[in-house]
Design a protein around this motif. Structure first.
Motif, PDB file in Angstrom:
ATOM      1  N   LEU A  22       0.804  -1.216   0.000  1.00 21.46           N
ATOM      2  CA  LEU A  22       0.000   0.000   0.000  1.00 21.46           C
ATOM      3  C   LEU A  22       0.840   1.271   0.000  1.00 21.46           C
ATOM      4  CD1 LEU A  22      -2.648  -1.079   2.657  1.00 21.46           C
ATOM      5  CD2 LEU A  22      -2.810  -1.263   0.170  1.00 21.46           C
ATOM      6  N   ASP A  23       0.246   2.324  -0.484  1.00 22.10           N
ATOM      7  CA  ASP A  23       0.862   3.651  -0.467  1.00 22.10           C
ATOM      8  C   ASP A  23       0.657   4.237   0.928  1.00 22.10           C
ATOM      9  OD1 ASP A  23       1.593   6.295  -0.689  1.00 22.10           O
ATOM     10  OD2 ASP A  23       0.197   6.766  -2.305  1.00 22.10           O
ATOM     11  N   PRO A  24       1.725   4.491   1.662  1.00 22.98           N
ATOM     12  CA  PRO A  24       1.566   4.993   3.033  1.00 22.98           C
ATOM     13  C   PRO A  24       0.937   6.378   3.113  1.00 22.98           C
ATOM     14  CG  PRO A  24       3.879   4.957   2.409  1.00 22.98           C
ATOM     15  CD  PRO A  24       3.118   4.299   1.301  1.00 22.98           C
ATOM     16  N   LEU A  25       0.865   7.102   2.016  1.00 23.21           N
ATOM     17  CA  LEU A  25       0.262   8.427   2.034  1.00 23.21           C
ATOM     18  C   LEU A  25      -1.256   8.383   1.855  1.00 23.21           C
ATOM     19  CD1 LEU A  25       2.906  10.309  -0.115  1.00 23.21           C
ATOM     20  CD2 LEU A  25       2.753  10.170   2.373  1.00 23.21           C
ATOM     21  N   SER A  26      -1.777   7.238   1.411  1.00 23.52           N
ATOM     22  CA  SER A  26      -3.211   7.103   1.192  1.00 23.52           C
ATOM     23  C   SER A  26      -3.905   6.585   2.443  1.00 23.52           C
ATOM     24  CB  SER A  26      -3.483   6.128   0.043  1.00 23.52           C
ATOM     25  OG  SER A  26      -2.934   6.607  -1.149  1.00 23.52           O
ATOM     26  N   PRO A  27      -5.113   7.089   2.721  1.00 27.57           N
ATOM     27  CA  PRO A  27      -5.868   6.543   3.849  1.00 27.57           C
ATOM     28  C   PRO A  27      -6.263   5.090   3.570  1.00 27.57           C
ATOM     29  CG  PRO A  27      -7.162   8.170   2.656  1.00 27.57           C
ATOM     30  CD  PRO A  27      -5.811   8.144   2.032  1.00 27.57           C
ATOM     31  N   VAL A  28      -6.338   4.297   4.623  1.00 22.29           N
ATOM     32  CA  VAL A  28      -6.622   2.873   4.505  1.00 22.29           C
ATOM     33  C   VAL A  28      -7.922   2.555   5.236  1.00 22.29           C
ATOM     34  CG1 VAL A  28      -5.798   0.557   5.106  1.00 22.29           C
ATOM     35  CG2 VAL A  28      -4.164   2.323   4.418  1.00 22.29           C
ATOM     36  N   VAL A  29      -8.800   1.807   4.566  1.00 19.71           N
ATOM     37  CA  VAL A  29      -9.974   1.225   5.206  1.00 19.71           C
ATOM     38  C   VAL A  29      -9.719  -0.270   5.280  1.00 19.71           C
ATOM     39  CG1 VAL A  29     -12.452   0.774   5.059  1.00 19.71           C
ATOM     40  CG2 VAL A  29     -11.553   3.008   4.391  1.00 19.71           C
ATOM     41  N   VAL A  30      -9.753  -0.823   6.471  1.00 15.21           N
ATOM     42  CA  VAL A  30      -9.489  -2.240   6.679  1.00 15.21           C
ATOM     43  C   VAL A  30     -10.820  -2.974   6.720  1.00 15.21           C
ATOM     44  CG1 VAL A  30      -8.499  -3.952   8.256  1.00 15.21           C
ATOM     45  CG2 VAL A  30      -7.359  -1.739   7.917  1.00 15.21           C
ATOM     46  N   VAL A  31     -10.933  -4.051   5.915  1.00 15.71           N
ATOM     47  CA  VAL A  31     -12.144  -4.869   5.861  1.00 15.71           C
ATOM     48  C   VAL A  31     -11.757  -6.277   6.288  1.00 15.71           C
ATOM     49  CG1 VAL A  31     -14.013  -5.744   4.409  1.00 15.71           C
ATOM     50  CG2 VAL A  31     -13.040  -3.473   3.957  1.00 15.71           C
ATOM     51  N   THR A  32     -12.450  -6.808   7.303  1.00 13.45           N
ATOM     52  CA  THR A  32     -12.168  -8.160   7.780  1.00 13.45           C
ATOM     53  C   THR A  32     -13.462  -8.943   7.906  1.00 13.45           C
ATOM     54  OG1 THR A  32     -12.397  -7.672  10.143  1.00 13.45           O
ATOM     55  CG2 THR A  32     -10.225  -7.313   9.168  1.00 13.45           C
ATOM     56  N   ALA A 123     -24.614 -11.090  -0.660  1.00 12.15           N
ATOM     57  CA  ALA A 123     -23.265 -10.753  -1.131  1.00 12.15           C
ATOM     58  C   ALA A 123     -23.264  -9.391  -1.816  1.00 12.15           C
ATOM     59  CB  ALA A 123     -22.754 -11.835  -2.080  1.00 12.15           C
ATOM     60  N   ASN A 124     -24.275  -9.133  -2.627  1.00 12.23           N
ATOM     61  CA  ASN A 124     -24.378  -7.835  -3.298  1.00 12.23           C
ATOM     62  C   ASN A 124     -24.610  -6.709  -2.303  1.00 12.23           C
ATOM     63  OD1 ASN A 124     -24.024  -9.056  -5.789  1.00 12.23           O
ATOM     64  ND2 ASN A 124     -26.210  -9.167  -6.226  1.00 12.23           N
ATOM     65  N   GLU A 125     -25.469  -6.957  -1.323  1.00 13.25           N
ATOM     66  CA  GLU A 125     -25.743  -5.927  -0.318  1.00 13.25           C
ATOM     67  C   GLU A 125     -24.500  -5.642   0.522  1.00 13.25           C
ATOM     68  OE1 GLU A 125     -28.125  -3.098   1.771  1.00 13.25           O
ATOM     69  OE2 GLU A 125     -28.281  -4.050  -0.182  1.00 13.25           O
ATOM     70  N   LEU A 129     -22.732  -2.049   0.871  1.00 11.20           N
ATOM     71  CA  LEU A 129     -22.506  -1.419   2.172  1.00 11.20           C
ATOM     72  C   LEU A 129     -21.043  -0.982   2.320  1.00 11.20           C
ATOM     73  CD1 LEU A 129     -24.598  -3.784   4.459  1.00 11.20           C
ATOM     74  CD2 LEU A 129     -25.001  -1.325   4.132  1.00 11.20           C
ATOM     75  N   VAL A 130     -20.134  -1.848   1.913  1.00 13.03           N
ATOM     76  CA  VAL A 130     -18.711  -1.514   1.998  1.00 13.03           C
ATOM     77  C   VAL A 130     -18.384  -0.349   1.068  1.00 13.03           C
ATOM     78  CG1 VAL A 130     -16.352  -2.349   1.628  1.00 13.03           C
ATOM     79  CG2 VAL A 130     -18.024  -3.820   2.763  1.00 13.03           C
ATOM     80  N   LEU A 131     -18.883  -0.405  -0.155  1.00 10.61           N
ATOM     81  CA  LEU A 131     -18.631   0.689  -1.095  1.00 10.61           C
ATOM     82  C   LEU A 131     -19.180   2.014  -0.567  1.00 10.61           C
ATOM     83  CD1 LEU A 131     -19.314  -1.066  -4.509  1.00 10.61           C
ATOM     84  CD2 LEU A 131     -17.130  -0.187  -3.671  1.00 10.61           C
ATOM     85  N   ALA A 132     -20.388   2.000  -0.031  1.00 11.92           N
ATOM     86  CA  ALA A 132     -20.972   3.222   0.520  1.00 11.92           C
ATOM     87  C   ALA A 132     -20.152   3.720   1.708  1.00 11.92           C
ATOM     88  CB  ALA A 132     -22.422   2.980   0.925  1.00 11.92           C
ATOM     89  N   PHE A 133     -19.671   2.813   2.525  1.00  9.59           N
ATOM     90  CA  PHE A 133     -18.879   3.178   3.695  1.00  9.59           C
ATOM     91  C   PHE A 133     -17.599   3.911   3.301  1.00  9.59           C
ATOM     92  CE2 PHE A 133     -15.701   2.182   6.995  1.00  9.59           C
ATOM     93  CZ  PHE A 133     -16.348   2.657   8.118  1.00  9.59           C
ATOM     94  N   VAL A 134     -16.969   3.459   2.227  1.00  9.96           N
ATOM     95  CA  VAL A 134     -15.714   4.083   1.800  1.00  9.96           C
ATOM     96  C   VAL A 134     -15.948   5.259   0.848  1.00  9.96           C
ATOM     97  CG1 VAL A 134     -14.383   1.978   2.152  1.00  9.96           C
ATOM     98  CG2 VAL A 134     -15.276   2.497  -0.129  1.00  9.96           C
ATOM     99  N   GLY A 135     -17.203   5.613   0.648  1.00 11.27           N
ATOM    100  CA  GLY A 135     -17.516   6.766  -0.181  1.00 11.27           C
ATOM    101  C   GLY A 135     -17.685   6.452  -1.649  1.00 11.27           C
ATOM    102  N   GLY A 136     -17.848   5.182  -1.960  1.00 15.40           N
ATOM    103  CA  GLY A 136     -18.045   4.780  -3.354  1.00 15.40           C
ATOM    104  C   GLY A 136     -19.513   4.706  -3.709  1.00 15.40           C
ATOM    105  N   LYS A 137     -19.773   4.389  -4.943  1.00 19.02           N
ATOM    106  CA  LYS A 137     -21.135   4.284  -5.439  1.00 19.02           C
ATOM    107  C   LYS A 137     -21.582   2.822  -5.375  1.00 19.02           C
ATOM    108  CE  LYS A 137     -24.027   5.223  -9.405  1.00 19.02           C
ATOM    109  NZ  LYS A 137     -24.072   5.648 -10.796  1.00 19.02           N
TER     110      LYS A 137
END
Length: 145
Positions: A22-32, A123-125, A129-137
């Motif tokens: 990862l690029d250390p300058l970019s913010p990271v969202v961790v998904v587990t 799976a789609n939902e 949810l993850v995309l919306a959380f990270v600001g995606g569409k």
């Protein structure tokens, strides 16, 4: 937190991966998910100085590493559970809400421990949810989980 191989522990595994990939300058969202929380959550809580954690998403990822958190953290968290995962859905959401000031809890209906595996709709939902959380569409449109 025991050794995996060559001195790598569950606590250091994600840190080593992040430093490599990862690029250390970019913010990271961790998904587990599930046991992955024992790897991801320690990194979220102690990312070192190279990374800025922007959020944490867990699908029934456990909470053992949260025992040492004394004051609520400002980190945004999305915690997703299946309602048939009786042990987790009964105990974990209140812990996440107490440990993170900005936590959202989602419980999938008629879903097991790996809630996103209930069916294709789940799976789609989960993905949306993850995309919306990270600001995606979101990719799909649903009325309910």
């Amino acid at each position: 937190t025991g050794p995996l191989s060559d001195g790598i522990t569950t606590s250091s595994f994600v840190q080593l991966f992040a430093e490599t990939a990862l690029d250390p300058l970019s913010p990271v969202v961790v998904v587990t998910a599930s046991l992955g929380g024992s790897y991801g959550l320690p990194f979220v809580l102690h990312p070192g100085t190279s990374f800025r954690i922007a959020g944490y998403v867990t699908a029934a990822g456990g909470r053992v590493a949260l025992h040492d958190v004394r004051e609520p953290l400002a980190l945004p968290v999305l915690a997703i559970f299946g309602d048939q995962d009786k042990a987790r859905v009964a105990s974990d959401p209140p812990v996440y809400q107490a440990k993170f000031k900005s936590s959202s809890i989602v419980v999938f209906k008629d879903a097991p421990h790996p809630c996103y595996l209930r069916d294709v709709a789940a799976a789609n939902e989960f993905t949306d949810l993850v995309l919306a959380f990270v600001g995606g569409k979101p990719l799909h449109r649903f009325d309910s989980v």
